[in-house]
Write an enzyme that holds these catalytic residues in place. Sequence first.
Site, PDB file in Angstrom:
ATOM      1  N   THR A  40       0.629  -1.091  -0.099  1.00  0.00           N
ATOM      2  CA  THR A  40      -0.111   0.168  -0.005  1.00  0.00           C
ATOM      3  C   THR A  40       0.829   1.046   0.089  1.00  0.00           C
ATOM      4  O   THR A  40       0.668   2.400  -0.686  1.00  0.00           O
ATOM      5  CB  THR A  40      -1.052  -0.001   1.164  1.00  0.00           C
ATOM      6  OG1 THR A  40      -1.518  -1.039   1.522  1.00  0.00           O
ATOM      7  CG2 THR A  40      -1.986   0.974   1.259  1.00  0.00           C
ATOM      8  N   ALA A  77      10.021 -14.852  -0.061  1.00  0.00           N
ATOM      9  CA  ALA A  77      10.818 -14.012   0.477  1.00  0.00           C
ATOM     10  C   ALA A  77      11.778 -14.740   1.672  1.00  0.00           C
ATOM     11  O   ALA A  77      12.493 -14.206   2.335  1.00  0.00           O
ATOM     12  CB  ALA A  77      10.197 -12.751   1.121  1.00  0.00           C
ATOM     13  N   TRP A  84      -3.590   5.164   2.584  1.00  0.00           N
ATOM     14  CA  TRP A  84      -4.584   4.026   2.512  1.00  0.00           C
ATOM     15  C   TRP A  84      -6.071   4.750   2.428  1.00  0.00           C
ATOM     16  O   TRP A  84      -7.053   4.247   1.539  1.00  0.00           O
ATOM     17  CB  TRP A  84      -4.659   3.144   3.596  1.00  0.00           C
ATOM     18  CG  TRP A  84      -5.748   2.012   3.648  1.00  0.00           C
ATOM     19  CD1 TRP A  84      -5.845   0.915   3.099  1.00  0.00           C
ATOM     20  CD2 TRP A  84      -6.953   2.133   4.402  1.00  0.00           C
ATOM     21  NE1 TRP A  84      -6.945   0.202   3.048  1.00  0.00           N
ATOM     22  CE2 TRP A  84      -7.635   0.754   3.869  1.00  0.00           C
ATOM     23  CE3 TRP A  84      -7.684   2.899   5.148  1.00  0.00           C
ATOM     24  CZ2 TRP A  84      -8.921   0.353   4.461  1.00  0.00           C
ATOM     25  CZ3 TRP A  84      -9.040   2.789   5.595  1.00  0.00           C
ATOM     26  CH2 TRP A  84      -9.504   1.412   5.354  1.00  0.00           C
TER      27      TRP A  84
END
Length: 826
Positions: A307, A559, A707
């Site tokens: 985001t 990851a 956001w």
Amino acid sequence: LKCITSLNADPAVHGFIVQLPLDSNKPINTEKITNAVAPEMDVDGLSSINAGKLSRGDLGDCFIPCTPKGCMELIRQTGVQVAGKRAVVIGRSKIVGAPMHDLLLWNNATVTTCHSKTSTLAEEVGKADILVVAAGKAEMIKGEWIKPGAIVIDCGINHVPDSTKASGKRVVGDVAYSSAKEKASFITPVPGGVGPMTVAMLMQSTVESAQRFLEKFQPGKWTIQYNQLTLKMPVPSDIEISKSCMLKPIDQVAKEVGLFADEVELYGQTKAKVQLSVLKRLQNQPDGKYVVVTGITPTPLGEGKSTTTVGLVQALGAHLHQNVFACVRQPSQGPTFGIKGGAAGGGYCQVVPMEEFNLHLTGDIHAITAANNLVAAAIDARMFHELTQSDQALYNRLVPSVNGVRKFSDIQIRRLQKLGINKTDPMAFTKEEVNAFVRLDIDPGTITWQRVLDTNDRFLRKITIGQSVTEKGFSRTAQFDITVSSEIMAVLALADGLDDMKKRFGRMVVASSKKGQPVTVDDLGVTGALAVLMKDAVKPNLMQTLEGTPVFVHAGPFANIAHGNSSVLADKIALKLVGKDGFVVTEAGFGADIGMEKFFNIKCRYSGLRPHVVVLVATVRALKMHGGGPAVTAGVPLPKEYTEENLQLVAKGCSNLNKQIQNARMFGVPVVVAVNAFKTDTKAELALVVQHAKEAGAFDAVECTHWAEGGKGALALAQAVQRASQAPSNFRFLYNVELPVLDKIRLIAQQVYGAKDVELLPEAEEKIALYTKQGFGNLPICMAKTHLSLSHDPEQKGAPTGFVLPIRDIRASVGAGFLYPLVGTV
């Protein structure tokens, strides 16, 4: 048409013409061709748009066909005023007659157009103060018709017989020159009159086109249309916001960022693939600023790195009008359909359309699935055939006789060189050489290559294969992993082109032989097949954000067992497209101790790119957890400690923030902390985090509300990133790859995690010895560790110290180019 499309898109081209008539044995629609030329580059003035503007009198906003323009210039040079004169144009072609009529009319002459159906031609010619002839008929206008003192412009080019000429013919115009020159005050000769002036006007129009381009063009600045957000409170669901957005056609986005039409492969209206040829075209273009977004150690809910990445690029682009690209990973369908959900960002900071982003996109993950499982099938097939056939039978299959001739393929020659066999004639091999060539002799217990699926299907995590009667009892235990954990995904993310990707595929180690030698994809002979399956997947995918800024979505390696970053190719192309003053914002998975460390030590090592700024995302929620708050669980309401102000918990939890700031600064890069604000956070809590971050050595720290507000909510962050990008950046790696494997692991554990030391379990010790012996000891290290703690224990929050980091095993992704130690005891 393809050539014209390419020229239209090339900013280095300011004007071009299509030579007429079109030379072809087959009919070509001339109108279609001339109209394909972009009006702003149509220096011949033949497109319908330029013709329409001329007929409407918009002379300052169009290109005038060069012959009529040249005729007007010749008339002007006589010194005679056109306004008020009676002009006659003979001929009505689109190239000369019709535009000449319009041009004279808008220069205030009284104009008559004559043509093949005009019955009183001589009479009309006799009235003309200005006569322009473009009929294409030799000497049709007689001198005696011409009004005394008239200006005569002859555009004709005709050939008539002439025995005195070596060619047997001579060139004449549409006007009988010898008699007409006695009546006219000015007359153009043929040849040598209108022709050279037409060429001169063509050059003049090209210069005018370049001048117009430069008036509008700002070097390095995109001309891009941004979308205006209509913010609602409370913030609707992500899918509602995504569905309500009016997207730009993706080919428009491509054009806005400087991509040519033939460099873009459209996948519908909202996504496209970009050809790697862009890198060659822009090879001399300086790179932009390189920004990596990472985070503190997160809660299981995530702290908003995606985001923040999207919010930052929307702020830099739509609000600060900088060239900016986001480069993000493509999500797996497993987490998308599981607890985590999608990865397109959230709220008013999304890559859209989110459902396309989160699901199939352009099929890259499916291509990886197919390629990975091809290798898995090749391993088992090879073992089966070696167990059931003689050396000669295997040799006949691997090097078949075609029309009586046997020949080794390139990949087989590479295998022979690896074996130290220099022969290239298949018929000259001894039995011993045939045996060495055909038998990989794979030890089933060493196979590291698993089958994959892009679905979180827990019942396939351990399986038995080979139970069909056709497999003659050669069964073994295997497993399915999720597709994004495949080494092929890691290779895709680190390759810098198709050739490099193919070489990396060939180096991938799938098992060891019974003699302890690594067995590679090249040995299996399927490298070319993988490259064919992956030839489109290697091209980055172009999408856009809610506010219309461009995004590359490409590759999605895990990851932990991989490096958790989007592709090198996407970053490299984006850095060229934004130019030296632009920004590329890429995201590293998990916390800074994992994704960022691997971004620096693995991705930057292979790409050669050097970052300018680290953006470290922090939340009050995560800091309260690190300060001793109760466990946070997805799908369960947050305990009151997280919904009520608690400055003590926040202050205590800032130990994790401080450590992650130190981790980023350890690599010599300035750090900007983005405090991602939630509606339950208080002003005092947010201010406390900002203060702690600055005291811990961050270049700057800002509160962000992207956001709920889109790019506007990340404006302060964008400005801080701009300032930080101008600060000195002395990037350096944490370790030299030449160090022994254990030393590299220890450096990461102590410097990045805060461990006292590392402990190798027996299997890990054996693997270090094996990989060093096999020649893989100089690869970078990619630690597979929990993302929920700086240590190996997910329950240890904050910034633990003094612990010993256990390494239970080490595995190799040789094609991708790293070793990955498995951290922890389970």
